[in-house]
Design a protein around this motif. Structure first.
Motif, PDB file in Angstrom:
ATOM      1  N   THR A 144       9.813  21.205  -3.036  1.00 61.30           N
ATOM      2  CA  THR A 144      10.953  21.110  -3.961  1.00 61.30           C
ATOM      3  C   THR A 144      11.035  19.703  -4.542  1.00 61.30           C
ATOM      4  OG1 THR A 144      12.219  22.805  -2.801  1.00 61.30           O
ATOM      5  CG2 THR A 144      13.467  21.278  -4.193  1.00 61.30           C
ATOM      6  N   LEU A 145      10.992  19.645  -5.852  1.00 62.15           N
ATOM      7  CA  LEU A 145      11.128  18.369  -6.564  1.00 62.15           C
ATOM      8  C   LEU A 145      12.542  18.268  -7.122  1.00 62.15           C
ATOM      9  CD1 LEU A 145      10.045  15.754  -7.896  1.00 62.15           C
ATOM     10  CD2 LEU A 145       9.334  17.176  -9.848  1.00 62.15           C
ATOM     11  N   GLY A 146      13.252  17.213  -6.759  1.00 62.69           N
ATOM     12  CA  GLY A 146      14.579  16.948  -7.313  1.00 62.69           C
ATOM     13  C   GLY A 146      14.468  15.957  -8.454  1.00 62.69           C
ATOM     14  N   VAL A 147      14.866  16.380  -9.652  1.00 63.77           N
ATOM     15  CA  VAL A 147      14.771  15.534 -10.839  1.00 63.77           C
ATOM     16  C   VAL A 147      16.174  15.076 -11.218  1.00 63.77           C
ATOM     17  CG1 VAL A 147      13.985  15.368 -13.234  1.00 63.77           C
ATOM     18  CG2 VAL A 147      12.754  16.832 -11.623  1.00 63.77           C
ATOM     19  N   ILE A 148      16.403  13.782 -11.135  1.00 66.18           N
ATOM     20  CA  ILE A 148      17.699  13.217 -11.522  1.00 66.18           C
ATOM     21  C   ILE A 148      17.586  12.734 -12.959  1.00 66.18           C
ATOM     22  CG2 ILE A 148      19.416  11.440 -11.022  1.00 66.18           C
ATOM     23  CD1 ILE A 148      18.371  11.435  -8.115  1.00 66.18           C
ATOM     24  N   GLY A 149      18.194  13.461 -13.877  1.00 60.55           N
ATOM     25  CA  GLY A 149      18.098  13.156 -15.300  1.00 60.55           C
ATOM     26  C   GLY A 149      17.117  14.080 -15.984  1.00 60.55           C
ATOM     27  N   LEU A 150      17.624  15.006 -16.792  1.00 65.70           N
ATOM     28  CA  LEU A 150      16.769  16.005 -17.451  1.00 65.70           C
ATOM     29  C   LEU A 150      16.710  15.762 -18.950  1.00 65.70           C
ATOM     30  CD1 LEU A 150      17.923  19.081 -15.382  1.00 65.70           C
ATOM     31  CD2 LEU A 150      15.609  18.135 -15.419  1.00 65.70           C
TER      32      LEU A 150
ATOM     33  N   ILE B  58      11.703  23.376  -8.742  1.00 63.38           N
ATOM     34  CA  ILE B  58      12.432  22.259  -9.356  1.00 63.38           C
ATOM     35  C   ILE B  58      13.937  22.473  -9.268  1.00 63.38           C
ATOM     36  CG2 ILE B  58      12.558  20.721 -11.348  1.00 63.38           C
ATOM     37  CD1 ILE B  58       9.689  21.200 -10.469  1.00 63.38           C
ATOM     38  N   VAL B  59      14.630  21.445  -8.745  1.00 60.66           N
ATOM     39  CA  VAL B  59      16.087  21.389  -8.851  1.00 60.66           C
ATOM     40  C   VAL B  59      16.426  20.131  -9.648  1.00 60.66           C
ATOM     41  CG1 VAL B  59      16.498  22.629  -6.699  1.00 60.66           C
ATOM     42  CG2 VAL B  59      16.355  20.133  -6.669  1.00 60.66           C
ATOM     43  N   GLY B  60      17.552  20.149 -10.326  1.00 61.47           N
ATOM     44  CA  GLY B  60      17.892  19.010 -11.173  1.00 61.47           C
ATOM     45  C   GLY B  60      19.353  18.649 -11.102  1.00 61.47           C
TER      46      GLY B  60
ATOM     47  N   LEU C 179      14.207  25.645 -18.811  1.00 60.54           N
ATOM     48  CA  LEU C 179      13.179  24.761 -18.250  1.00 60.54           C
ATOM     49  C   LEU C 179      12.665  25.260 -16.904  1.00 60.54           C
ATOM     50  CD1 LEU C 179      14.969  21.332 -18.916  1.00 60.54           C
ATOM     51  CD2 LEU C 179      12.916  22.154 -20.097  1.00 60.54           C
ATOM     52  N   GLY C 180      13.328  26.279 -16.349  1.00 61.57           N
ATOM     53  CA  GLY C 180      12.954  26.748 -15.024  1.00 61.57           C
ATOM     54  C   GLY C 180      13.484  25.852 -13.928  1.00 61.57           C
ATOM     55  N   VAL C 181      14.632  25.220 -14.169  1.00 60.52           N
ATOM     56  CA  VAL C 181      15.225  24.288 -13.217  1.00 60.52           C
ATOM     57  C   VAL C 181      16.530  24.866 -12.677  1.00 60.52           C
ATOM     58  CG1 VAL C 181      16.224  21.984 -12.931  1.00 60.52           C
ATOM     59  CG2 VAL C 181      14.228  22.289 -14.394  1.00 60.52           C
ATOM     60  N   LYS C 182      16.705  24.773 -11.373  1.00 61.58           N
ATOM     61  CA  LYS C 182      17.994  25.122 -10.789  1.00 61.58           C
ATOM     62  C   LYS C 182      18.896  23.899 -10.879  1.00 61.58           C
ATOM     63  CE  LYS C 182      20.281  26.694  -6.558  1.00 61.58           C
ATOM     64  NZ  LYS C 182      20.101  27.051  -5.128  1.00 61.58           N
TER      65      LYS C 182
ATOM     66  N   VAL D   6      18.129  18.905  -0.384  1.00 62.22           N
ATOM     67  CA  VAL D   6      17.159  20.005  -0.467  1.00 62.22           C
ATOM     68  C   VAL D   6      15.778  19.572  -0.963  1.00 62.22           C
ATOM     69  CG1 VAL D   6      19.016  21.658  -0.863  1.00 62.22           C
ATOM     70  CG2 VAL D   6      17.830  20.661  -2.827  1.00 62.22           C
ATOM     71  N   SER D   7      15.630  18.335  -1.444  1.00 59.28           N
ATOM     72  CA  SER D   7      14.386  17.925  -2.108  1.00 59.28           C
ATOM     73  C   SER D   7      13.360  17.349  -1.131  1.00 59.28           C
ATOM     74  CB  SER D   7      14.695  16.886  -3.191  1.00 59.28           C
ATOM     75  OG  SER D   7      15.554  17.411  -4.172  1.00 59.28           O
TER      76      SER D   7
END
Length: 524
Positions: A141-147, A165-167, A180-183, A194-195
């Motif tokens: 799981t990749l956590g992206v801060i800022g989309l 991907i979670v964001g 984008l396929g991001v939760k 969770v990341s």
């Protein structure tokens, strides 16, 4: 001639573009005193991250109209002060998106597989296969801060590696995230829980400083890997150091630091930290693109054309701007009328938008109104950049509202209060041109242009003739006239388009005519 100063190295193609519109001087590695001296006489300055345009520098900028930042980040510019001075700030946000996203993936892979450490070991003549066991990206799981632009590019690449991907981004809608396929998570702490990998792609602001701190780190998985290719200061480096040293988290891959270049930074003593010296945008393609994009933005602004990447203006697509432009022109005219009708004293304004206009982002319309309202009372220039700040500094309260329907369709209504009186105006756009439809509730239908005399009077026979005769005696020609009234014999309004300015003494004579309550002249 426009004077353009380039203080950081940019691509030669960008320099050639700028030479088409001005006299270009390239002066890199300036110290603070040299920059203060040079900035006095220039109209445009082009910089990268090396030049710091702080308030004490910008105070010396007497003619500066544009700051062009060849790159994304503008934290080396005092945006607030530049805005107050009416200086346009442009950047090139798209230029380095792919370069930064690729570096993010490179650092992610390097940290996951210990590539730098294994390379250093190999060069020392070692063949140590056991010490550098890594982890896969697949299924993690990749956590992206800022989309934003860069965050979205990272998402695309991470999905190709089979990552989930979670964001976290409070400015992105659920719909965009789904596409984008991001939760999308509503809380950054939940993302940290969770990341398996966390990457940051937000600007550095007072709100985002130390967005990853002790609390967030305490919630992370033990094997988490953190990547930061955005800005130093987003992560509390002391808390990060402690967590890495104690193996509370697995590794960190950093392209940016709180102090750059880092001096005696303890993070760089740890074997589970890898890094690069702020290399996110350092590709040939990104550097060329960044320079060309800002050079083209400068050219557009100097030619009076709309620019896409103005930092201190709301971002509005060109098709939207084309739709709003007639209403911006109308709003500026209404602002000019407002300040003149209230004898240059104004305390509060309410702008009410109706029809389809009420559904649009009207920020630019409001700013245009403020330009019209403030220009006659200011010696210094007011523009779309600094208009809201200037109004606020003068304690002028501006309120916006909407109504779904109006008999005039897409219209703007102005309700304004001065020291001792108030006015209301209604305007709309007909065939692309501004039209004034009401003054203080009286119906009119005039083009707001040229010299206009507005007369409040009692509806009596012969009033039009008396006014026309008086003005004719002083050689003032009436080009057009309209009369608005609510009921026969009551108070009415007379609106005259005249070819010449009405002198004060003639205006006084006009006011002294029987049944005339007031008369004002406005110049549009």
């Amino acid at each position: 001639m426009v004077n353009i100063l380039i203080t950081d190295e940019i691509h030669k193609d960008a320099v050639e573009i700028l030479k088409r519109v001005g006299e270009v001087e390239i002066a890199t590695n300036l110290n603070k005193m040299e920059l203060k001296r040079k900035i006095k006489d220039i109209d445009v300055i082009v910089i990268r991250s090396g030049t710091k345009l702080t308030r004490d520098i910008l105070e010396h900028a007497k003619k500066l109209k544009i700051i062009a930042r060849a790159g994304v980040g503008v934290d080396n510019i005092d945006i607030q002060y530049a805005t107050e001075k009416g200086i346009i700030v442009v950047n090139s946000p798209d230029a380095s998106s792919i370069s930064v996203a690729e570096l993010t993936m490179g650092l992610m892979l390097s940290a996951a597989r210990n590539i730098p450490q294994a390379t250093a070991s190999l060069k020392r003549g070692e063949w140590d296969r056991k010490s550098f066991k890594g982890v896969e990206l697949y299924g993690k799981t990749l956590g992206v801060i800022g989309l934003g632009r860069i965050g979205q590019q990272v998402v695309k690449r991470a999905k190709a590696f089979g990552m989930n991907i979670v964001g976290y981004d409070p400015y992105i809608s659920e719909e965009v995230a789904r596409s984008l396929g991001v939760k999308l998570l509503s809380d950054i702490n939940e993302l940290c829980k969770v990341s398996d990998f966390i990457t940051l792609h937000v600007p550095l602001t007072p709100k985002t400083r130390h967005i990853i701190g002790r609390e967030q780190i305490s919630l992370m998985k033990k094997n988490v890997i953190i990547i930061n290719c955005a800005r130093g200061g987003l992560i509390d480096e002391k808390a990060l150091y402690e967590a890495l040293r104690n193996r509370k988290i697995r590794a960190a891959a950093l392209d940016v630091f709180e102090e750059e270049p880092p001096k005696n930074n303890p993070l760089l003593t740890l074997d589970n930290v890898i890094g690069t010296p702020h290399q996110g945008a350092s590709t040939e393609e990104a550097q060329k693109s960044a320079g060309i994009i800002v050079a083209e933005q400068v050219v557009k602004i100097l030619r009076g054309e709309p620019a896409e990447n103005i930092v201190n203006l709301p971002a509005i697509p060109s098709e939207k701007m084309g739709k709003l432009k007639p209403y911006m022109d109308l709003a500026e005219k209404l602002g000019l009328m407002t300040i003149q009708l209230l004898d240059r004293s104004i305390e509060k304004v309410k702008l009410i938008y109706s029809g389809e206009l009420a559904k649009e982002d009207t920020e630019m319309v409001k700013r245009s109104f403020l330009i019209g309202m403030l220009s006659p009372i200011l010696l210094a220039g007011v523009n779309l950049i600094n208009a809201p700040t200037v109004a606020k500094n003068r304690n002028i309260k501006v309120i916006e509202g909407t109504i779904s329907e109006s008999e005039y369709g897409n219209a703007i209504k102005v309700l304004a209060e001065g020291n001792s009186e108030s006015i209301s105006l209604v305007g709309s756009v007909i065939e692309g041109r501004p039209v004034l439809r009401e003054i203080n509730g009286y119906r009119v239908d005039i083009k707001p242009e040229g010299i206009i005399c507005i007369i409040r009077h009692i509806d009596r026979p012969g009033m039009i003739g008396k006014v026309g005769l008086l003005l004719g005696d002083y050689g003032i020609n009436i080009a057009g006239m309209q009369v608005g009234r609510k009921e026969p014999g009551g108070e009415s309004i007379m609106v005259l388009n005249v070819d010449h300015v009405i002198p004060e003494d003639v205006l006084e004579k006009l006011k002294n005519l029987e049944n005339i309550r007031d008369a004002k002249v406005i110049n549009l």
